[in-house]
Design a protein around this motif. Structure first.
Motif, mmCIF file in Angstrom:
data_model
loop_
_atom_site.group_PDB
_atom_site.id
_atom_site.type_symbol
_atom_site.label_atom_id
_atom_site.label_comp_id
_atom_site.label_asym_id
_atom_site.label_seq_id
_atom_site.Cartn_x
_atom_site.Cartn_y
_atom_site.Cartn_z
ATOM 1 N N UNK A 139 37.008 -6.761 53.365
ATOM 2 C CA UNK A 139 35.713 -7.827 54.038
ATOM 3 C C UNK A 139 34.570 -7.044 54.012
ATOM 4 N N UNK A 140 34.674 -5.665 54.312
ATOM 5 C CA UNK A 140 33.361 -5.105 54.308
ATOM 6 C C UNK A 140 32.944 -5.103 52.993
ATOM 7 N N UNK A 141 33.721 -5.085 52.009
ATOM 8 C CA UNK A 141 33.389 -5.363 50.599
ATOM 9 C C UNK A 141 32.582 -6.804 49.476
ATOM 10 N N UNK A 142 31.683 -6.531 49.777
ATOM 11 C CA UNK A 142 30.605 -8.078 49.503
ATOM 12 C C UNK A 142 30.292 -7.613 47.780
ATOM 13 N N UNK A 143 30.979 -7.721 46.818
ATOM 14 C CA UNK A 143 30.165 -7.058 45.531
ATOM 15 C C UNK A 143 31.170 -8.016 44.875
ATOM 16 N N UNK A 144 31.294 -8.993 45.672
ATOM 17 C CA UNK A 144 32.067 -9.712 44.706
ATOM 18 C C UNK A 144 30.820 -10.874 44.676
ATOM 19 N N UNK A 145 29.737 -11.104 45.396
ATOM 20 C CA UNK A 145 28.920 -11.675 45.454
ATOM 21 C C UNK A 145 27.121 -11.742 45.094
ATOM 22 N N UNK A 146 27.525 -10.116 44.421
ATOM 23 C CA UNK A 146 25.941 -9.807 43.353
ATOM 24 C C UNK A 146 25.595 -10.169 42.770
ATOM 25 N N UNK A 147 26.396 -11.762 41.680
ATOM 26 C CA UNK A 147 25.638 -12.183 40.684
ATOM 27 C C UNK A 147 25.281 -13.253 41.313
ATOM 28 N N UNK B 253 43.198 -12.701 57.059
ATOM 29 C CA UNK B 253 42.518 -13.014 55.995
ATOM 30 C C UNK B 253 41.031 -12.861 56.017
ATOM 31 N N UNK B 254 41.142 -13.676 54.760
ATOM 32 C CA UNK B 254 39.938 -12.125 53.476
ATOM 33 C C UNK B 254 38.541 -13.788 53.794
ATOM 34 N N UNK C 50 39.870 -5.674 57.157
ATOM 35 C CA UNK C 50 38.505 -5.485 57.387
ATOM 36 C C UNK C 50 37.711 -4.406 56.201
ATOM 37 N N UNK C 51 38.907 -3.279 55.350
ATOM 38 C CA UNK C 51 38.434 -2.855 54.440
ATOM 39 C C UNK C 51 37.654 -4.330 53.421
#
Ligand SMILES: [Zn+2]
Length: 408
Positions: free
Chosen positions: A11-19, A48-49, A8-9
C-alpha cells in the motif's frame, strides 16, 4: 503480522497510479479515478489492498493494474490460495476442499468460493489443453491407448428433452468420454505386461464421438483423443495398441484416427460381459452359473472362440443377454485373439481403462448427492485429469507466466 507487513509494503507503493490514463480493453482511454480497497485472502491471512482504479467512460468498465500484476483480477484469492483450491478440489468435494484448506493451512475459503474458483481454473485448463500440445517422444516402443465412457449425474434442468436410459425414456446423466494413454513395459511374476507406474495420462469431457460422413472436421472427442495421442507420442510409436470395451464408437474412432493400430477388447471387460450373461441365464449367485462363467472365461483366455460362440448360441434363442453377447463376440472376434496378443507381449487386460474411468471420473463426480451442470462437470474433469496426469505444475507455470506478461 506477516500479512500486515506485506499489506503495508504494497500500500506504500503508489506507482500503479503513475499514468493519468491507461488503455482500456475496449481500445479507448481509461482515466485514473482514485484508490480503491479490496481484501484478498492469502496464505498469510487476509490483506486489504489500496489500488489505483482506472475507469473507462466509453465502456463504463474499470480495472486495477495492480490486480493484474498480483494475479488477483476478478478474484479475492491470492494465486497461492487459488493453487491450493485447485489442487484440493481436483481430489475431493468442494466442501471437503474448504475444510482441508481451513484445517491444513488455516485459510478460510467457503465451499461456494472453492466451487467457483475450481471451476474457473478447470475452464482455464480445458482451454489450455485445447491449445498447448507440446509433443513428447514416445516413452516406449509399444504404447497403449484406451477409450471409455461413463454417465455422470446432471441437473434435471440441463437434461430436459434428452433421451436416456430411464424407464420413461428420460435421461439423468450425460456420458463423459475418456481417453487414457500408458505404457506396459514391466512384467508381472507370470511374465505378463503390467501398466508402468506413472505412465498413465487422462483426458476427458462430455463430448460427442460421432462424426458424420458429411462433416470434414473430426468430432470433438476425436480431436481430444488425437491431441492426447500427439502429446504422448502415441502417433510416432512403432507398435500401437488401442483398447476399449465393445462399444462401436471406440472402434470407429480407432479406425479413423489410428489406422494400423492393433485393436483389443479389454479382457477384463469381456470377462465381465460373460459373467453378466451367466447371471442372466442362471440367476445371480448360482453355482452352476459360476461354473458356466468360468468355462467361458477359460475359452476366451485360450482363444477357443468357436466353442464360446457355440455356448452362447445354445442360449441366444431364449436369453436376451446371451443373444447380445453372441453379437458382441461375433463383431469383436478379431479383437479377442488373446493367445496371439499375449504371444506378442501386448497388454490385453488389466482393466486399466476401466480403473482409469473410475479414478479420473467416478470417484470425484459420481458421489452420492452430486448433480452437475455440464459446464461444471467439464471444468472439474479437466482439472482432475490435469492433476492426475502430472500436468498441473506445467499448467501453473504457463498461467503464472501469462499473468506476469500481462502485468508487464
Ligand atoms: Zn473501455
Amino acid at each position: 503480522m506477516a500479512a500486515r507487513v506485506v499489506e503495508r509494503r504494497l500500500n506504500a507503493d503508489t506507482s500503479d497510479q503513475a499514468a493519468p490514463t491507461l488503455r482500456c480493453g475496449c481500445g479507448k482511454d481509461a482515466h485514473y479515478a482514485g484508490r480503491r480497497r479490496k481484501t484478498i485472502t492469502t496464505v498469510l491471512g487476509d490483506i486489504t489492498l489500496e489500488r489505483a482504479y482506472y475507469h473507462c467512460e466509453a465502456c463504463k468498465a474499470g480495472f486495477c493494474p495492480r490486480d493484474r500484476a498480483l494475479g488477483v483480477e476478478g478474484t479475492s484469492l491470492s494465486p497461492a490460495v487459488t493453487r491450493m483450491v485447485g489442487l484440493t478440489a481436483a481430489m475431493v468435494s468442494f466442501a471437503e476442499s474448504s475444510e482441508l484448506m481451513h484445517e491444513l493451512a488455516g485459510v478460510p475459503v467457503g465451499a461456494k468460493q472453492v466451487e467457483r474458483t475450481a471451476e474457473g481454473l478447470g475452464r482455464e485448463i480445458a482451454q489450455d489443453e485445447r491449445t498447448v500440445i507440446n509433443p513428447e517422444p514416445p516413452a516406449a516402443p509399444t504404447m497403449c491407448l484406451g477409450m471409455d465412457g461413463t454417465g455422470v449425474p446432471i441437473r434435471a434442468s440441463e437434461l430436459y428433452g434428452r433421451h436416456g436410459k430411464q424407464p420413461d425414456g428420460s435421461a439423468k446423466t450425460r456420458e463423459v468420454k475418456l481417453v487414457t494413454v500408458w505404457t506396459a513395459e514391466g512384467r508381472d511374476l507370470e511374465g505378463l505386461p503390467v501398466r508402468d507406474r506413472g505412465s498413465v495420462t487422462y483426458s476427458a469431457a462430455i463430448e460427442s464421438a460421432a462424426s458424420r460422413d458429411t462433416e470434414e472436421a473430426l468430432s470433438a472427442f476425436a480431436q481430444r483423443a488425437d491431441r492426447e495421442a500427439q502429446r504422448r507420442g502415441f502417433d510416432q510409436v512403432k507398435r500401437r495398441v488401442v483398447l476399449g470395451d465393445g462399444a462401436p464408437w471406440i472402434w470407429n474412432l480407432a479406425d479413423e484416427l489410428f489406422p494400423g493400430a492393433i485393436q483389443v477388447v479389454d479382457l477384463f471387460h469381456a470377462k465381465q460381459h460373460l459373467s453378466d450373461v451367466a447371471k442372466a441365464i442362471y440367476g445371480p449367485g448360482n453355482a452352476l452359473g459360476r461354473q458356466w462363467a468360468r468355462q467361458r472365461h477359460a475359452e476366451l483366455d485360450e482363444g477357443k472362440l468357436d466353442a464360446l460362440l457355440g455356448a452362447m448360441r445354445r442360449h441366444s434363442g431364449t436369453n436376451d443377454e446371451a443373444r447380445k453377447c453372441l453379437d458382441y463376440i461375433t463383431r469383436n472376434q478379431a479383437r479377442m485373439r488373446y493367445p496371439e496378443f499375449r504371444a506378442q507381449e501386448l497388454c490385453v487386460s488389466s482393466g486399466v481403462v476401466e480403473a482409469g474411468c473410475k479414478l479420473a471420473i467416478c470417484t470425484r463426480l459420481k458421489r452420492a448427492g452430486m448433480h452437475w451442470t455440464v459446464a461444471g462437470a467439464d471444468a472439474i474433469i479437466a482439472l482432475r485429469c490435469c492433476k492426475l496426469s502430472g500436468r498441473f505444475e506445467d499448467f501453473w507455470e504457463r498461467r503464472s507466466a501469462g499473468a506476469s506478461a500481462g502485468a508487464a
